[in-house]
Scaffold this motif. Sequence first.
Motif, mmCIF file in Angstrom:
data_model
loop_
_atom_site.group_PDB
_atom_site.id
_atom_site.type_symbol
_atom_site.label_atom_id
_atom_site.label_comp_id
_atom_site.label_asym_id
_atom_site.label_seq_id
_atom_site.Cartn_x
_atom_site.Cartn_y
_atom_site.Cartn_z
ATOM 1 N N ILE A 27 0.830 -1.186 0.000
ATOM 2 C CA ILE A 27 0.000 0.000 0.000
ATOM 3 C C ILE A 27 0.871 1.244 0.000
ATOM 4 O O ILE A 27 1.773 1.363 0.799
ATOM 5 C CB ILE A 27 -0.907 0.025 1.241
ATOM 6 C CG1 ILE A 27 -1.751 -1.259 1.301
ATOM 7 C CG2 ILE A 27 -1.808 1.241 1.258
ATOM 8 C CD1 ILE A 27 -2.722 -1.412 0.184
ATOM 9 N N ARG A 29 0.620 5.339 0.364
ATOM 10 C CA ARG A 29 -0.332 6.277 0.919
ATOM 11 C C ARG A 29 -0.027 7.708 0.517
ATOM 12 O O ARG A 29 1.112 8.111 0.443
ATOM 13 C CB ARG A 29 -0.309 6.191 2.447
ATOM 14 C CG ARG A 29 -1.203 7.236 3.083
ATOM 15 C CD ARG A 29 -1.058 7.211 4.583
ATOM 16 N NE ARG A 29 -1.815 8.288 5.150
ATOM 17 C CZ ARG A 29 -1.345 9.509 5.318
ATOM 18 N NH1 ARG A 29 -0.126 9.801 4.988
ATOM 19 N NH2 ARG A 29 -2.101 10.463 5.823
ATOM 20 N N ARG A 34 -5.666 6.828 -1.161
ATOM 21 C CA ARG A 34 -5.032 5.607 -0.712
ATOM 22 C C ARG A 34 -4.932 4.703 -1.934
ATOM 23 O O ARG A 34 -5.941 4.280 -2.480
ATOM 24 C CB ARG A 34 -5.853 4.912 0.375
ATOM 25 C CG ARG A 34 -6.215 5.824 1.518
ATOM 26 C CD ARG A 34 -4.957 6.307 2.233
ATOM 27 N NE ARG A 34 -5.303 7.124 3.376
ATOM 28 C CZ ARG A 34 -5.302 8.433 3.365
ATOM 29 N NH1 ARG A 34 -4.991 9.076 2.283
ATOM 30 N NH2 ARG A 34 -5.597 9.119 4.439
ATOM 31 N N ASP A 409 -5.166 1.796 5.330
ATOM 32 C CA ASP A 409 -4.643 0.835 4.354
ATOM 33 C C ASP A 409 -4.574 -0.578 4.927
ATOM 34 O O ASP A 409 -4.901 -1.551 4.256
ATOM 35 C CB ASP A 409 -3.251 1.282 3.898
ATOM 36 C CG ASP A 409 -3.291 2.598 3.138
ATOM 37 O OD1 ASP A 409 -4.354 2.923 2.568
ATOM 38 O OD2 ASP A 409 -2.278 3.307 3.117
#
Length: 565
Positions: A27, A29, A34, A409
């Motif tokens: 993930i 950010r 996101r 996330d």
Amino acid sequence: MPFGILDCKVMEHVPGTGTADSEKLFIARTNTVRTAILNDQSDVPTEYQDVPKERLKHSTGRLAHVILVPQPSDDPNDPLNWPQWKKEMILLIVGLSAAVVGAFGPMLSPGFVQISADLGISVNTLSQSTAWLILTIGISLFFANTYAKIYGKRPVYILAVVIMFVGSVWGACAKEYNSFLASRIFSGFGMAPYEVLVQSTLQDIYYVHERATRIAIWNLFLLTGISGGSLISGYIIERLNWHWTFGICAILFGIFMFLIVFLVPETSFRRDPVSDTVPYSGRQFDVDETVLGKEISSVSHASETQYSRSRGGKITYIQSLRVYTGRYSNASFIKIFSRPLIVFFYPAVLWAFLIYGTTLTWIVVFSVVNAEIFTVPPYNFSVSETGLISLAPFILTIIGELVGGPLNDAICLQLTKRNHGIYEPEFRLVLMIPVMLIGAAGFFGFGATVHFETSWPGPVLCFGLANMSLAVASGCVFGYLCDTLDQLVYEAFVAVNARNFLTFGLTYFVVDWLEADGALAVFSILGALFVFVCLLTVPLWVFGKRIRSAIARNRWLTAFMMDQK
């Protein structure tokens, strides 16, 4: 029906829903988005699957495995082909100017009592000047968005910074209220473009894999301006006078005007499709957008605001200084102007407007009433001490960003794993539970601590908690919009910023309301409304997938939101 989310029985693949190999997932950010992307980016992005892989351009160095999205053209004038130093310079200039614009609105709040006395008006009348400023921003941002899409961003940026410079000089010279009010309203026209254009500019010059860090940097500039402006302006008002808050802004905008005119060229550009077999989408996104496990980023190679300015070789520096460089959209003014108005009524956007708009509006109320509360007994703060109150929201907002983003996330990743690798955008909404709790503590707590005259750390901490709730909520709101609206994210952001009308309505009369009913009643009502709006997340969680399906199946909406090539 995963976790209470009703499945759609009509569409097999609902926009926003995606599958992912969670073992390959990581993930990345940003503050407003996101983004989930494949760790192994050797997979071809969806929009380039019909293009021979050997024709696709890759990044260089340690990111040589990353397929560039958008795919740059071979034109040296393509902003994606600009040297890295030039891109970072543009980011620095527009970021710093956005920070000062962010500070321009609330910078007078620590000195409201003193300024109102100097101008011979009531504090409520002075707070109404802020309301008129906000209303001007709300109206003009729709025009700024439309003109930028048609004529490019450079003329809008130049006009905006000129307006801010003139408005600052005007405010510094204002001796009576009518002139002061006119200068604030005039400046609102220059502030509006910075609410809608900066992310679009970053989208123009950076690849998807580069945007997360740059958007985070821009948001840091903006956060520093909004929160730090009052910290500094309190001392300026106390040590010099309130006219110098405008004077310093005039100096800064004069510098930015020079930098934008000579160092920020037009970033809009239209590049040819990578292949004739690649569909032309005719839309532009202003943020990196992907679904877990598979990139579906901004339509990169064919954006509606990207028209080539030169096919005859690299343009010279002098040529790049032109203000007008042509028309950048085939759509009519009315069509572009009306798109955010139509998108506003999409359930997801309306929910985002209510969450983001009410939370931010309630927080603006703090800046309007803080001087009225803290410069009188039992606190008796000086102007500079009133400005220092902003230190609490500044710190707690940063904490909210640092904790809320990664936590959001992580929750999405865990729910995706438990849902057999299928990602639903509604997973972004889980953090609305702590948002509601933190925000309720901030709003209810502020009213109670002021009413019962506790020591100053009580209301100051609650002020910070309310801001922290906004920081976490923004991740839920904008992350959900990016995942669900796909090609309409930019229009959705403009629609959500219609919250300026809500902010205008409340700030216009809130001081009189506070004087009549007291802090406990005012902030209890605001807190109750905040909790009610947060509870609207429940039906969106349950019916969100079916709503996404219904919108995707509406042919008129789909056609109206697209440009013809």
